[in-house]
Design an enzyme around this catalytic site. Structure first.
Site: not given
Length: 308
Positions: A155, A159
């Site tokens: 993640y 991001k």
């Protein structure tokens, strides 16, 4: 309504933050394409918007592929005649520490978040440029991508990559009058419901109460609706000069994140060989090393008692 006549795609908008973004865009006059992997969530979201007097259609598909990106842009153009705004919100989590994270865990998160943003933005920008539209790209980042977070290798990579792409797109799209920005939301979601630290805030919201000031003011943590305003604003003509920014929002707080800059710069005649680094690194650089992870203020005792 400043978005009257505009058409938006919001990926991952069947529920949660994405649905709040779509509903706010509709409140400001836009028609929206709802997207989610869950057909029932798409149908429910579209029905809710139409019942409230808005315009919406749905596309049930997983983002990541070029085919999905094309179908989303086609849905906007075929149903509403144009496309002006893309919000790339779709995401998935597979949180595990590094040694427990599988290839499949990593690839899925990267495909949905990073590749899904890339393919959708590429398709939307192609449409904007071909049709002379000063479009708006709004990509959703995360504090994890800015600071890192335990158990979120996949993640964090996705991001951080999204914000990196936004900076590049801001350069590439500027001549076409298209803006690209990232929004870094901090809000009550299905994920934060499971984190004890946020439980008092989430429970207050579920009871229809205002979250404690500690969350809204000190942490900048709030509801999905608290984030939706910046999405609609960045989509508007008034935001035409805002480009390449990473904007944090949550609760009562709004932030503009800095782009990475050198914390310290030093020179050494002849370069920095191993022996020189051994002799001089601690004295010249150690005090400038950067922290990792988010740092939270101390929680008031009355709130801490609720999660003890």
């Amino acid at each position: 309504m400043s978005l009257s006549g505009k058409v938006a795609i919001v990926t991952g908008s069947g529920r949660g933050l994405g649905l709040s973004y779509a509903q706010e865009l509709v409140r400001q006059g836009a028609a929206v394409v709802i997207n989610d992997i869950d057909q029932s969530a798409v149908d429910s979201a579209v029905a809710t918007i139409i019942e409230q007097g808005g315009q919406a259609v749905g596309v049930a598909a997983a983002v990541g592929s070029t085919e999905t990106a094309k179908s989303l842009v086609s849905a906007a153009v075929e149903n509403f005649g144009r496309l002006d705004i893309l919000v790339t919100n779709a995401g998935v989590l597979r949180d595990k520490s590094l040694l427990k994270m599988t290839d499949e865990d990593f690839d899925l998160v990267i495909n949905v978040h990073l590749r899904g943003t890339f393919t959708c933005v590429r398709e939307a920008y192609g449409y904007f440029k071909e049709n002379g539209i000063s479009g708006r790209i709004i990509a959703i980042g995360s504090p994890t991508g800015q600071r890192g977070n335990f158990g979120q290798t996949n993640y964090a990579a996705a991001k951080a990559g999204i914000v990196g792409m936004v900076r590049t797109w801001a350069l590439e799209m500027k001549r076409s009058g298209v803006t690209a920005n990232a929004v870094i939301p901090v809000a009550a979601t299905e994920m934060t419901k499971t984190v004890p630290f946020f439980r008092p805030a989430v429970e207050a919201e579920e009871r229809g109460e205002v979250m404690p000031d500690f969350y809204r003011k000190d942490l900048g943590f709030g509801s999905a609706e608290d984030v939706a305003g910046i999405i609609a604003f960045l989509a508007s003509d008034e935001a035409q000069n805002i480009n390449g920014q990473a904007i944090g929002v949550g609760g009562d707080r709004l932030q503009i994140w800095t782009h990475p800059e050198a914390a310290v710069t030093e020179f050494h005649e002849g370069g920095w060989d191993y022996a020189t680094l051994q002799a001089e690194f601690t004295e010249r650089f150690a005090g400038s090393q950067q922290s990792v992870g988010e740092k939270f203020p101390e929680m008031p005792a009355e709130l801490a008692a609720q999660i003890a």
